[in-house]
Design an enzyme around this catalytic site. Structure first.
Site, PDB file in Angstrom:
ATOM      1  N   ILE A   1      26.768 -14.332 -45.795  1.00  0.00           N
ATOM      2  CA  ILE A   1      25.314 -14.405 -45.509  1.00  0.00           C
ATOM      3  C   ILE A   1      25.193 -14.548 -43.998  1.00  0.00           C
ATOM      4  O   ILE A   1      25.790 -15.451 -43.407  1.00  0.00           O
ATOM      5  CB  ILE A   1      24.643 -15.561 -46.281  1.00  0.00           C
ATOM      6  N   ALA A   2      24.515 -13.621 -43.374  1.00  0.00           N
ATOM      7  CA  ALA A   2      24.468 -13.649 -41.909  1.00  0.00           C
ATOM      8  C   ALA A   2      23.167 -13.069 -41.389  1.00  0.00           C
ATOM      9  O   ALA A   2      22.662 -12.058 -41.891  1.00  0.00           O
ATOM     10  CB  ALA A   2      25.645 -12.855 -41.334  1.00  0.00           C
ATOM     11  N   GLU A  15      32.243 -20.926 -50.233  1.00  0.00           N
ATOM     12  CA  GLU A  15      33.072 -21.676 -49.280  1.00  0.00           C
ATOM     13  C   GLU A  15      32.408 -21.588 -47.912  1.00  0.00           C
ATOM     14  O   GLU A  15      31.849 -20.545 -47.563  1.00  0.00           O
ATOM     15  CB  GLU A  15      34.478 -21.067 -49.144  1.00  0.00           C
ATOM     16  N   ASN A  62      30.780 -25.727 -39.903  1.00  0.00           N
ATOM     17  CA  ASN A  62      29.546 -24.926 -39.904  1.00  0.00           C
ATOM     18  C   ASN A  62      28.389 -25.735 -40.509  1.00  0.00           C
ATOM     19  O   ASN A  62      27.935 -25.504 -41.633  1.00  0.00           O
ATOM     20  CB  ASN A  62      29.776 -23.627 -40.682  1.00  0.00           C
ATOM     21  N   TYR A 118      22.583 -24.683 -47.269  1.00  0.00           N
ATOM     22  CA  TYR A 118      23.031 -24.748 -48.674  1.00  0.00           C
ATOM     23  C   TYR A 118      22.587 -26.061 -49.330  1.00  0.00           C
ATOM     24  O   TYR A 118      22.178 -26.066 -50.487  1.00  0.00           O
ATOM     25  CB  TYR A 118      24.556 -24.601 -48.755  1.00  0.00           C
TER      26      TYR A 118
END
Ligand code: COA
Length: 212
Positions: free
Chosen positions: A113-114, A147, A152, A159
């Site tokens: 996801i970016a 993961e 991060n 999340y």
């Protein structure tokens, strides 16, 4: 709304790779995306487009192409010819983020996801995550897992906002710097508690994005 989620297609891959290089310390080989899209029936990849960017970027590129070349030192005829500027297709230029997951039995594993760095902190990474969880519901997953690098915190915050909790560590999971990965899981996404929280967060986010 100006933002649109589309299924990733093969023609999106060059722009996805561009964003991936800006977002991650190490990247997948381009062939990996092509394989995922062509051969992995359990994979679901999406791209996020900003409809407003399409026109702006095209106008800039077209102006670049049309601007006369100037040189104080050499007559134009002596300058090496400049390669033609390729105007990106509107569809590619508008992609500003992407994400994906795999379905493994009844678990949705988020693989990536970016967001492009210029478009962060506007709720759009969250929009990608919400879209992945919606896909997880559609394909019958019961849990969502992923993961994330232990360092991060940005992604971990995102999340946690969506109910992911730490469930363990994978030691030296990332080959570029041997960093550990935190393993995170949601509760069962069909539980009334999770569904309600998810719907609340999603509608708040959509209101925020509609207003942009
Ligand atoms: C993680 C990422 C997708 C977040 O995208 P984004 O569009 O900036 O995030 P959003 O604006 O949607 O923020 C959503 C939530 O993420 C968290 N968050 C985002 N940026 C943050 C920051 N700089 N610091 C702390 N928390 C942050 C917050 O919980 C935020 O919710 P809030 O707005 O209610 O505070 C983006 O930072 C990114 O592409 N990072 C590089 C790639 C990456 O690390 N991907 C995750 C791999 S596991």
């Amino acid at each position: 709304m100006r933002y649109v989620i589309d299924r990733m297609t093969m023609s999106d891959v060059p722009r996805v790779i561009e964003i991936e290089r800006l977002a991650y310390p190490s990247t997948w080989p381009p062939s990996a995306y092509r394989k995922e899209l062509q051969d992995n029936r359990w994979a679901h990849y999406i791209v996020l487009r900003d409809k407003h960017i399409t026109e702006e970027r095209l106008v800039v590129d077209q102006q670049e192409q049309e601007r006369p070349r100037k040189s104080r030192l050499f007559p134009l005829s002596l300058l090496p010819s400049r390669p033609a500027v390729t105007v990106p297709s509107p569809d590619l230029a508008a992609i500003i983020g992407f994400a994906g997951l795999w379905l493994m039995v009844d678990e949705a594993h988020i693989t990536t996801i970016a967001m492009h760095p210029n478009y962060r902190r506007q709720g759009l990474g969250e929009f990608l995550l919400v879209s992945l969880i919606d896909i997880a519901y559609d394909i019958g997953a019961k849990w969502v897992t992923l993961e994330v690098r232990v360092s991060n915190y940005t992604a971990q915050n995102l999340y946690r906002k969506y109910g992911f909790r730490e469930a363990g560590l994978r030691h030296r999971y990332y080959s570029d710097n041997q960093e550990d990965a935190l393993i995170m899981w949601t509760d069962e996404i069909n539980s009334p508690g999770y569904k309600q929280k998810f719907q609340e967060l999603k509608s708040m986010l959509l209101q925020k994005l509609e207003a942009q």
